[in-house]
Design an enzyme around this catalytic site. Structure first.
Site, PDB file in Angstrom:
ATOM      1  N   CYS A 154       0.802  -1.223   0.000  1.00  0.00           N
ATOM      2  CA  CYS A 154       0.000   0.000   0.000  1.00  0.00           C
ATOM      3  C   CYS A 154       0.836   1.274   0.000  1.00  0.00           C
ATOM      4  O   CYS A 154       0.495   2.240  -0.689  1.00  0.00           O
ATOM      5  CB  CYS A 154      -0.979  -0.018   1.172  1.00  0.00           C
ATOM      6  SG  CYS A 154      -0.216  -0.239   2.786  1.00  0.00           S
ATOM      7  N   HIS A 189      -2.888   0.775   7.322  1.00  0.00           N
ATOM      8  CA  HIS A 189      -3.135   0.827   5.885  1.00  0.00           C
ATOM      9  C   HIS A 189      -3.063   2.279   5.448  1.00  0.00           C
ATOM     10  O   HIS A 189      -3.287   3.197   6.244  1.00  0.00           O
ATOM     11  CB  HIS A 189      -4.513   0.234   5.576  1.00  0.00           C
ATOM     12  CG  HIS A 189      -4.861   0.216   4.120  1.00  0.00           C
ATOM     13  ND1 HIS A 189      -3.985  -0.216   3.146  1.00  0.00           N
ATOM     14  CD2 HIS A 189      -6.001   0.586   3.461  1.00  0.00           C
ATOM     15  CE1 HIS A 189      -4.578  -0.118   1.957  1.00  0.00           C
ATOM     16  NE2 HIS A 189      -5.781   0.377   2.130  1.00  0.00           N
ATOM     17  N   SER A 206      -4.620  -2.811  -1.985  1.00  0.00           N
ATOM     18  CA  SER A 206      -5.010  -3.598  -0.822  1.00  0.00           C
ATOM     19  C   SER A 206      -5.470  -4.968  -1.288  1.00  0.00           C
ATOM     20  O   SER A 206      -5.786  -5.163  -2.464  1.00  0.00           O
ATOM     21  CB  SER A 206      -6.152  -2.906  -0.059  1.00  0.00           C
ATOM     22  OG  SER A 206      -6.655  -3.732   0.979  1.00  0.00           O
TER      23      SER A 206
END
Length: 349
Positions: A154, A189, A206
């Site tokens: 990510c 994330h 993702s």
């Protein structure tokens, strides 16, 4: 491939792409999504700090890690490393546009390209991203990503997204990171928030389809954050914190650092109305940055100084001070008892 599994290819990309692809086909989502810590949800994340081609030590460590985290363990690693007929993986083409291509269409093309690179399931991040490095250095890494076309995680996708949107002055970009909790563990994330034409969206990478790309259709930053919050709830995660950076310069030669955490919002501490006000305040802060002229890049400054010998030297560039971060308060202790049928495994995003 040699007997010890090392690649003998220019740039270290071709056979490595095939190797990673074989891992992905049999991966059971055992890895973490983290980018800020070496451990995320209790699972280690390794970074290739030696560049490409991958050195022997990093290569062997990657395979040992795969053997530990994959359900088939060492058998999977042996099957791939002993294979002599791994398929050649096609290299995605960097998107190009016609003058009539709209901004939403360009963003969709960029996201399609990021998807085609595929998610990196090996547990070893191939490109080292140091957040403290100047933008120009991070853009050099993004160029290398397009050359090598290796799977990414990510944080790498955020840097690549900035690089691919630099020539789109009507699109403002900012980092948007999340901290979530599931079954006592925390997970990290990050995506690249985008703003254009009065609408917000996101680019990213993702395992979860709803935790990366968001079309340019959200009227406020609050709506975009709520969209991600709903996506986290869909995989039984509780969103704990949201960190939002400032708009990123469009100058690929800028020596500015990306401001990753201009606002740190603790969702356990804030009410919905307080969160909305904080996000509105952050949106205003980002607009104010656009009004401030960015410091000139060293390349442009050097070109200007070579124009005329009679030119008066310009005054030293002053560093623009950052607005003080505004943490939303101390995080409350989250007391969440996972249900019995979920306590035996982790759902990683």
């Amino acid at each position: 491939m040699t007997s010890n599994g090392l690649c003998q290819l220019p740039g270290g990309g071709g056979m490595l792409r095939a190797t990673v692809s074989s891992m992905e086909e049999r991966d059971e989502e055992q890895e973490d999504e983290g980018e800020e810590e070496l451990r995320d949800g209790g699972v280690p994340l390794y970074v290739n700090r030696g560049g490409l081609p991958v050195d022997k030590e990093t290569w062997e460590r990657m395979w040992r890690h795969v053997a530990r985290i994959h359900p088939n363990g060492e058998a999977l690693a042996k099957d791939i490393r002993d294979a002599t007929d791994l398929p050649k993986i096609p290299i995605p083409s960097v998107p190009t546009y016609q003058p009539t291509t709209t901004i939403p269409q360009r963003l969709e093309a960029i996201q399609k390209y990021i998807r085609e690179l595929q998610y990196n399931h090996t547990g070893t991040q191939f490109f080292e991203i140091k957040k403290s490095r100047p933008l120009t250095a991070l853009m050099d890494i993004a160029k290398e990503m397009t050359r090598e076309a290796l799977p990414i995680k990510c944080l790498e996708a955020v840097i690549l997204g900035i690089y691919l949107t630099n020539n789109m002055p009507g699109v403002e970009r900012f980092p948007l990171s999340f901290k979530s909790q599931f079954s006592g563990n925390h997970f990290h994330h990050i995506v690249l928030g985008v703003h254009s034409g009065g609408r917000f969206g996101a680019l990213g990478m993702s395992r979860r389809e709803d935790l990366m790309f968001k079309p340019l259709e959200f009227r406020t930053l609050m709506e975009l954050v709520q969209e991600f919050d709903g996506a986290y709830k869909g995989c039984w995660h509780t969103l704990c914190k949201v960190k939002i950076g400032q708009y990123v310069s469009h100058d690929p030669h800028s020596v500015e650092q990306i401001e990753w955490k201009h606002s740190i919002l603790d969702l356990d501490k804030l009410t919905k109305e307080e969160l909305r006000k904080e996000l509105e305040r952050h949106t205003r802060d980002m607009r104010l940055k656009i009004a401030k002229p960015a410091p000139p890049s060293p390349i442009k400054d050097r070109r200007n100084s070579m124009g005329s010998p009679l030119r008066v030297p310009s005054s030293p560039i002053r560093r623009i001070s950052r607005v003080e971060r505004r943490p939303s308060g101390e995080k409350k202790v989250l007391e969440q008892t996972p249900s019995a049928d979920m306590s035996g495994y982790q759902i990683r995003v």
